[in-house]
Scaffold this active site. Structure first.
Site, PDB file in Angstrom:
ATOM      1  N   LYS A  51       0.832  -1.206   0.000  1.00  0.00           N
ATOM      2  CA  LYS A  51       0.000   0.000   0.000  1.00  0.00           C
ATOM      3  C   LYS A  51       0.867   1.257   0.000  1.00  0.00           C
ATOM      4  O   LYS A  51       0.577   2.221  -0.715  1.00  0.00           O
ATOM      5  CB  LYS A  51      -0.939  -0.018   1.212  1.00  0.00           C
ATOM      6  N   GLN A  95      -4.983  -1.596   9.506  1.00  0.00           N
ATOM      7  CA  GLN A  95      -4.722  -2.906   8.898  1.00  0.00           C
ATOM      8  C   GLN A  95      -5.281  -4.023   9.785  1.00  0.00           C
ATOM      9  O   GLN A  95      -4.959  -4.113  10.970  1.00  0.00           O
ATOM     10  CB  GLN A  95      -3.216  -3.103   8.687  1.00  0.00           C
ATOM     11  N   ASP A 118     -11.403   2.438   3.689  1.00  0.00           N
ATOM     12  CA  ASP A 118     -11.689   1.012   3.542  1.00  0.00           C
ATOM     13  C   ASP A 118     -13.176   0.745   3.335  1.00  0.00           C
ATOM     14  O   ASP A 118     -13.562  -0.352   2.959  1.00  0.00           O
ATOM     15  CB  ASP A 118     -11.206   0.247   4.772  1.00  0.00           C
TER      16      ASP A 118
END
Length: 283
Positions: A51, A95, A118
């Site tokens: 990422k 995460q 997200d």
């Protein structure tokens, strides 16, 4: 035909690179994405590294918050609250999974919907359900982008999603409904799974079982997207028996090189969109 997620993701990121550059010229600042990593999970560390690599390519500023494995819930929450209050941060990504014993929902609910790149917040999921503008979870958004890249007409198609997770299965089903598909969600308790799959024009597989979907489960000419990533003795494989199913499907995505790169590309796209919306709303 193989849908090359790696090539498509590069195309998406290259286009975003121009948009991010235009954003900087227009608004006089960089777009910033904060990534929170807790603990030493090797897979999570690889994902975060990929990422960050994508942000560097596109020109997005990456802020890494690394916390120890034994961090308390309150310590993690404090970091997320600080990022939520920081006006220079456009997107926040925590995460997953978090270390054992940490309630993920307690952490995720602290991310403001406008910074939820997200697409996991209750507000964004609720808006998706209602058909309102929302930040959509990266993996299902990547799958839909892959399907549209081959100009596949989804209207009226029978779509089967194997997997009912909040991250992939459920939002994927909602996106397909918005595209006028007739959607069936299958899971571990589904009966006659093979028969249901054989009736699918579109088959999305996200269950985490290596080579689970066999040739006899797939309809001739079906479009098959494999979301699974499984580490085996023979390397990384998907949830679909690719070598045998590819001869039966009209379109199929490989593993690796399919949905994985697209998930990261959609994260970058979500980050850009969040930044743009924030500046237009004066945030």
């Amino acid at each position: 035909m193989i849908i090359d997620g790696k090539a498509l993701s590069l195309s998406v990121k290259t286009e975003l690179k121009e948009k991010v550059s235009d954003f900087e010229r227009q608004f006089g600042r960089k777009i910033s994405l904060a990534v929170v990593l807790v603990g030493n999970n090797p897979a999570s560390q690889v994902y975060v590294k990929n990422k960050i690599k994508a942000t560097e390519f596109i020109g997005i500023n990456s802020v890494s918050v690394i916390l120890k494995e034994d961090s308390t819930l309150e310590e993690i929450k404090d970091k997320v609250i600080n990022l939520a209050d920081d006006s220079s941060i456009d997107g926040i990504l925590v995460q997953l999974p978090l270390p054992k014993g940490i309630d993920e929902n307690e952490v995720l609910k602290l991310i403001p919907p406008e910074k939820d790149v997200d697409g996991f917040s209750s507000a964004n999921v609720g808006n998706l359900l209602l058909g309102k503008p929302s930040v959509v979870a990266c993996t299902p958004l990547g799958v839909l982008t892959m399907i549209k890249s081959v100009n596949y007409d989804l209207k009226g198609k029978n779509a089967v999603v194997i997997g009912r997770s909040n991250i992939v299965g459920k939002p994927m089903a909602l996106l397909l409904l918005q595209e006028d598909c007739t959607v069936t969600i299958c899971h571990s308790k589904t009966k006659n799974l093979t028969e249901i799959c054989k009736n699918a024009d579109v088959l999305i597989v996200a269950i985490g079982k290596a080579n689970f979907v066999k040739e006899d489960m797939v309809k001739d000419g079906a479009l098959v997207i494999d979301v699974g990533i499984n580490r085996t003795e023979n390397g990384i494989v998907g949830d679909v028996d690719f070598e045998n199913v590819k001869n039966k499907a009209s379109y199929i995505s490989p593993v690796p090189g399919g949905v994985g790169p697209m998930t990261i590309a959609m994260l970058m796209q979500n980050t850009y969109n969040c930044a743009l919306k924030r500046v237009k709303n004066g945030l």
